[in-house]
Design an enzyme around this catalytic site. Structure first.
Site, mmCIF file in Angstrom:
data_model
loop_
_atom_site.group_PDB
_atom_site.id
_atom_site.type_symbol
_atom_site.label_atom_id
_atom_site.label_comp_id
_atom_site.label_asym_id
_atom_site.label_seq_id
_atom_site.Cartn_x
_atom_site.Cartn_y
_atom_site.Cartn_z
ATOM 1 N N GLY A 1 0.228 -1.670 7.743
ATOM 2 C CA GLY A 1 -0.784 -2.592 7.257
ATOM 3 C C GLY A 1 -0.173 -3.800 6.590
ATOM 4 C CE1 TYR A 2 3.570 -6.795 1.563
ATOM 5 C CE2 TYR A 2 5.320 -6.458 3.172
ATOM 6 C CZ TYR A 2 4.826 -7.106 2.062
ATOM 7 O OH TYR A 2 5.582 -8.080 1.460
ATOM 8 N N GLY A 3 2.961 -4.956 6.902
ATOM 9 C CA GLY A 3 3.725 -5.737 7.863
ATOM 10 C C GLY A 3 2.842 -6.566 8.779
ATOM 11 C CG HIS B 1 -0.237 -0.142 2.544
ATOM 12 N ND1 HIS B 1 0.497 0.861 3.132
ATOM 13 C CD2 HIS B 1 -0.173 -1.199 3.406
ATOM 14 C CE1 HIS B 1 0.980 0.446 4.288
ATOM 15 N NE2 HIS B 1 0.599 -0.807 4.477
ATOM 16 C CB THR C 1 -0.958 -8.786 5.893
ATOM 17 O OG1 THR C 1 0.111 -8.230 5.112
ATOM 18 C CG2 THR C 1 -2.121 -7.813 5.934
#
Length: 257
Positions: free
Chosen positions: A149-151, A87, A153
């Protein structure tokens, strides 16, 4: 021995490189992607292999991918949950809701769906099989501001894989593939000019190009397919060695085409 391998997100980036490397080693490969035009093109570029449109956030579409692969090849030996998105590099409270949802849908729900489809299918076939989940930034607890957010997940995927390894039936295995820093759009997108200049030196030391990483991963995706396995390319010892030898290295800036 020839294996049949399914790679989600295999139409571009590392997934595409991994598909090519596995084909070169004599394996049968099926890939999926979400862009119909790119999916068709990838299949052609990879010698006419089966390439299907499938959104990993939809379990029914992954079930259809499994059915298509087994209808053609009789079985799936290895399933790689490679599909992933990132993102915009923003603090979480500024991240648009649609971006946050898509990251969770692909990176976490997509892996959950892929595991559910592949494990159940492998449990029902003679000889079982192996599922690999793709590790990434955050999987080992590292934190990078702007990529929360990416981390999150990827941290969840690491937990999921460890838990699933204790649940799978005999003959079926799951594990983590950790490619390290790979020069794809997932790594290099979203930098401002100032951030790009700050990041360039570190990434030029630690990041590798797809054509370097993919063959390395391809070999281990087949040879190390054991329940609970973790294949890690960028180890702490390798990181230390690269920084120590950086003044003598001719590695290119990863932002240079």
């Amino acid at each position: 021995m020839t294996r049949t391998v399914v790679i989600t997100g295999g139409t571009r980036g590392l997934g595409f490189g991994l598909a090519r490397a596995l084909l070169e080693r004599g394996h049968q490969v099926v890939v999926c992607g979400t862009d119909p035009e790119r999916t068709e093109q990838a299949g052609a570029e990879l010698g006419g292999i089966m390439a299907r449109v499938a959104d990993v956030a939809d379990r029914e579409q992954l079930a259809a991918l499994w059915e298509a692969a087994t209808s053609r090849y009789g079985r799936v030996d290895v399933w790689i949950n490679n599909a992933g998105v990132s993102h915009t590099r923003e603090p979480l409270w500024r991240l648009p809701a649609e971006q946050a949802r898509r990251v969770v849908d692909v990176n976490l729900l997509g892996v959950l769906n892929g595991c559910a489809v592949a494990v159940s299918g492998m449990a029902a076939q003679e000889g079982g099989g192996h599922v690999w989940n793709m590790d990434g930034l955050g999987g080992d607890g590292r934190v990078v501001p702007g990529l929360g957010g990416y981390g999150a997940t990827k941290r969840a995927v690491a937990y999921l894989t460890t838990a699933l390894a204790k649940e799978v039936p005999d003959g079926v295995g799951v594990g983590l593939l950790s490619p390290g820093m790979v020069v794809t759009g997932l790594l290099t997108h979203g930098y401002s000019d100032a951030e790009r200049r700050r990041a360039a030196r570190v990434l030029s030391i630690l990041a590798d190009r797809v054509d370097t990483v993919a063959p390395w991963l391809a070999e281990r995706a087949i040879s190390r397919a054991r329940n609970g396995a973790r294949v890690r390319r960028l180890t702490p010892a390798k990181i230390a060695y690269r920084f120590a030898t950086a003044p003598f290295s001719r590695r290119r800036d990863v932002f240079t085409p």
